[in-house]
Design a protein around this motif. Structure first.
Motif, PDB file in Angstrom:
ATOM      1  N   ARG A   1       0.790  -1.192  -0.128  1.00  0.00           N
ATOM      2  CA  ARG A   1       0.019   0.062   0.049  1.00  0.00           C
ATOM      3  C   ARG A   1       0.991   1.098   0.037  1.00  0.00           C
ATOM      4  N   LYS A   2       0.521   2.149  -0.969  1.00  0.00           N
ATOM      5  CA  LYS A   2       1.263   3.529  -0.715  1.00  0.00           C
ATOM      6  C   LYS A   2       0.346   4.683  -0.210  1.00  0.00           C
ATOM      7  N   PRO A   3       0.733   5.516   0.353  1.00  0.00           N
ATOM      8  CA  PRO A   3       2.294   5.714   0.538  1.00  0.00           C
ATOM      9  C   PRO A   3       2.975   5.009   1.604  1.00  0.00           C
ATOM     10  N   LEU A   4       2.285   4.589   2.539  1.00  0.00           N
ATOM     11  CA  LEU A   4       2.675   3.729   3.618  1.00  0.00           C
ATOM     12  C   LEU A   4       1.755   2.495   3.967  1.00  0.00           C
ATOM     13  N   PRO A   5       2.599   1.502   4.163  1.00  0.00           N
ATOM     14  CA  PRO A   5       3.847   1.114   4.623  1.00  0.00           C
ATOM     15  C   PRO A   5       4.872   1.137   3.598  1.00  0.00           C
ATOM     16  N   CYS A   6       4.405   1.086   2.408  1.00  0.00           N
ATOM     17  CA  CYS A   6       5.468   0.882   1.200  1.00  0.00           C
ATOM     18  C   CYS A   6       6.646   1.685   1.283  1.00  0.00           C
ATOM     19  N   GLU A   7       6.681   3.037   1.576  1.00  0.00           N
ATOM     20  CA  GLU A   7       7.790   4.023   1.340  1.00  0.00           C
ATOM     21  C   GLU A   7       8.527   3.829   2.640  1.00  0.00           C
ATOM     22  N   ASP A   8       8.349   3.201   3.648  1.00  0.00           N
ATOM     23  CA  ASP A   8       9.180   3.026   4.688  1.00  0.00           C
ATOM     24  C   ASP A   8       9.432   1.416   5.405  1.00  0.00           C
ATOM     25  N   LEU A   9       9.486   0.275   4.293  1.00  0.00           N
ATOM     26  CA  LEU A   9       9.522  -0.886   4.588  1.00  0.00           C
ATOM     27  C   LEU A   9      10.983  -1.111   5.010  1.00  0.00           C
ATOM     28  N   HIS A  10      10.864  -2.090   6.106  1.00  0.00           N
ATOM     29  CA  HIS A  10      12.403  -2.681   6.566  1.00  0.00           C
ATOM     30  C   HIS A  10      12.064  -3.976   6.337  1.00  0.00           C
ATOM     31  N   MET A  11      12.922  -4.496   4.986  1.00  0.00           N
ATOM     32  CA  MET A  11      13.034  -5.578   4.563  1.00  0.00           C
ATOM     33  C   MET A  11      14.382  -6.395   4.986  1.00  0.00           C
ATOM     34  N   ILE A  12      14.573  -7.370   5.022  1.00  0.00           N
ATOM     35  CA  ILE A  12      15.609  -8.266   5.376  1.00  0.00           C
ATOM     36  C   ILE A  12      15.660  -9.561   4.727  1.00  0.00           C
ATOM     37  N   TYR A  13      16.462  -9.706   3.631  1.00  0.00           N
ATOM     38  CA  TYR A  13      16.365 -11.043   2.841  1.00  0.00           C
ATOM     39  C   TYR A  13      17.567 -11.849   3.455  1.00  0.00           C
ATOM     40  N   THR A  14      17.095 -13.121   3.878  1.00  0.00           N
ATOM     41  CA  THR A  14      18.149 -13.910   4.778  1.00  0.00           C
ATOM     42  C   THR A  14      18.868 -14.954   4.016  1.00  0.00           C
ATOM     43  N   GLU A  15      19.951 -15.353   4.466  1.00  0.00           N
ATOM     44  CA  GLU A  15      20.663 -16.551   3.733  1.00  0.00           C
ATOM     45  C   GLU A  15      20.213 -17.837   4.358  1.00  0.00           C
ATOM     46  N   ASP A  16      20.294 -18.873   3.504  1.00  0.00           N
ATOM     47  CA  ASP A  16      19.880 -20.332   4.043  1.00  0.00           C
ATOM     48  C   ASP A  16      21.045 -20.680   4.885  1.00  0.00           C
ATOM     49  N   GLU A  17      20.773 -21.406   6.115  1.00  0.00           N
ATOM     50  CA  GLU A  17      21.752 -22.140   6.688  1.00  0.00           C
ATOM     51  C   GLU A  17      21.212 -23.455   7.138  1.00  0.00           C
ATOM     52  N   PRO A  18      22.033 -24.704   7.293  1.00  0.00           N
ATOM     53  CA  PRO A  18      21.441 -25.768   7.366  1.00  0.00           C
ATOM     54  C   PRO A  18      20.995 -26.024   8.719  1.00  0.00           C
ATOM     55  N   ASP A  19      21.581 -25.361   9.671  1.00  0.00           N
ATOM     56  CA  ASP A  19      21.502 -25.422  11.258  1.00  0.00           C
ATOM     57  C   ASP A  19      20.466 -24.478  11.936  1.00  0.00           C
ATOM     58  N   LYS A  20      19.987 -23.681  10.965  1.00  0.00           N
ATOM     59  CA  LYS A  20      19.204 -22.385  11.500  1.00  0.00           C
ATOM     60  C   LYS A  20      17.968 -22.729  12.636  1.00  0.00           C
ATOM     61  N   SER A  21      17.283 -23.524  12.297  1.00  0.00           N
ATOM     62  CA  SER A  21      16.218 -23.859  13.380  1.00  0.00           C
ATOM     63  C   SER A  21      16.901 -24.456  14.723  1.00  0.00           C
ATOM     64  N   VAL A  22      18.108 -25.412  14.666  1.00  0.00           N
ATOM     65  CA  VAL A  22      18.391 -25.934  15.893  1.00  0.00           C
ATOM     66  C   VAL A  22      19.077 -24.610  16.628  1.00  0.00           C
ATOM     67  N   ILE A  23      20.072 -23.921  16.256  1.00  0.00           N
ATOM     68  CA  ILE A  23      20.656 -22.869  16.831  1.00  0.00           C
ATOM     69  C   ILE A  23      19.596 -21.845  17.126  1.00  0.00           C
ATOM     70  N   GLY A  24      18.605 -21.526  16.431  1.00  0.00           N
ATOM     71  CA  GLY A  24      17.503 -20.560  16.719  1.00  0.00           C
ATOM     72  C   GLY A  24      16.869 -21.202  17.874  1.00  0.00           C
ATOM     73  N   GLY A  25      16.472 -22.533  17.809  1.00  0.00           N
ATOM     74  CA  GLY A  25      15.682 -22.969  19.107  1.00  0.00           C
ATOM     75  C   GLY A  25      16.248 -22.737  20.266  1.00  0.00           C
ATOM     76  N   ALA A  26      17.720 -22.715  20.433  1.00  0.00           N
ATOM     77  CA  ALA A  26      18.561 -22.465  21.737  1.00  0.00           C
ATOM     78  C   ALA A  26      18.362 -20.947  21.936  1.00  0.00           C
ATOM     79  N   VAL A  27      18.441 -20.096  20.862  1.00  0.00           N
ATOM     80  CA  VAL A  27      18.135 -18.626  21.155  1.00  0.00           C
ATOM     81  C   VAL A  27      16.863 -18.427  21.901  1.00  0.00           C
ATOM     82  N   TYR A  28      15.819 -19.165  21.182  1.00  0.00           N
ATOM     83  CA  TYR A  28      14.304 -18.905  21.860  1.00  0.00           C
ATOM     84  C   TYR A  28      14.395 -19.502  23.213  1.00  0.00           C
ATOM     85  N   ALA A  29      14.961 -20.607  23.443  1.00  0.00           N
ATOM     86  CA  ALA A  29      14.902 -21.213  24.765  1.00  0.00           C
ATOM     87  C   ALA A  29      15.431 -20.288  25.867  1.00  0.00           C
TER      88      ALA A  29
END
Ligand code: ZN
Length: 298
Positions: free
Chosen positions: A261-289
């Motif tokens: 939607r214009k003008p907002l939120p389009c003009e102030d999007l905070h997008m982060i495109y992430t890389e894939d990593e094989p152990d993401k959800s294992v290490i992320g689970g530890a962060v969460y816990a």
């Protein structure tokens, strides 16, 4: 503080002992079928965890599932790929057997926690994570805590209905978004139209063709749907599809902007495109816990 973190998928079972700084003490990836050998799946799970951890001190257990969980995150309500885990008192049994706090969540939430730590993002406000793999994984965090909904079933972006689509979905409904936007749609296109092209080379060989760009547009519509509904503080987009060779990330980003939607939120999007990593959800689970324990103590 060491956290034992497990990611139970339909095919692979990943387990890691994770230090407070996120580094792995020990990691294992085995076929899920090799862990669950008997009718008593919770007994099998406890036995595998005890065999893996040996005598090393563990302060908490994180366990992630590709599943719908109940609101108090103690049981799996529905999990097409690991149906044998449905409606069992998973957390209760593990807590009693191991005598440590146990935190169960959707695997996608763990992946989002990993990325937030990796990209050093603030937990304040609303964070949306959208991961395009075979399906569409979606997690939302409000001030760092998962948005659950009334039944624990919030964040099913992949099952938004698509006008005019008649493709059956694995969930039992017809015309869900993830059938036309993401890995399933790419696999179907490859099978029906480009059988000579290996799936991993679809974007290199056919990335400029309309039918593949239409799938990328469907992915952009998924992301824009969530943005237009919620006006999030930040949006993380990743998963195996974005990390395929030749994936047109710039085109996806332009399409997302076109649909927001214009003008907002389009003009102030905070997008982060992430890389894939094989152990993401294992290490992320530890962060969460770790965060969950801090919140309990604080
Ligand atoms: Zn569906």
């Amino acid at each position: 503080m060491n956290v034992l973190s497990i990611d139970i998928g339909g095919t692979s079972f990943r387990i890691g002992a994770v230090r407070a700084d996120g580094s792995l003490i020990k990691f294992d990836k085995v076929p899920t079928s090799s862990v669950f050998r008997t009718e008593n799946v919770l007994h099998d799970l406890v036995a595998y965890i005890q065999m893996f951890s040996g005598n090393s001190p563990i302060d908490a257990l994180a366990i992630g599932f590709p599943a719908t969980l109940n609101t108090d995150r103690s049981r799996i309500v529905q999990a097409p790929n690991i149906a044998f885990m449905e409606n069992l008192p998973v957390c209760e049994v593990l807590r009693q057997a191991l005598n440590i706090p146990v935190f169960a969540e959707r695997d996608v939430t763990f992946a989002l926690c990993f990325d937030m730590e990796k990209y050093q993002l603030s937990e304040r406000g609303l964070t949306c994570g959208i991961y395009f793999g075979t399906g569409i994984g979606n997690a939302m965090l409000w001030n760092g805590k998962p948005v659950l909904g009334r039944h624990g079933a919030a964040g099913e972006l992949g099952h938004i209905p698509v006008w005019g689509s008649t493709i059956p979905c694995g969930c039992g409904n017809v015309g869900c978004l993830e059938a036309v936007a993401g890995g399933k749609a790419i696999a179907r296109l490859q099978r029906d139209k480009y059988p000579e092209t290996p799936i991993g080379e679809m974007f290199i060989s056919h990335g400029n063709e309309d039918d593949l760009l239409e799938i990328v547009n469907g992915m952009a519509m998924a992301v824009a749907t969530e943005i237009n509904m919620l006006d999030p503080d930040q949006v993380l987009v990743g998963g195996g599809v974005l990390n395929m060779k030749g994936f047109p990330l710039k085109v996806l980003d332009q399409m997302i902007q076109a649909h927001t939607r214009k003008p907002l939120p389009c003009e102030d999007l905070h997008m982060i495109y992430t890389e894939d990593e094989p152990d993401k959800s294992v290490i992320g689970g530890a962060v969460y816990a770790r965060h969950a324990l801090e919140n309990m103590e604080g």
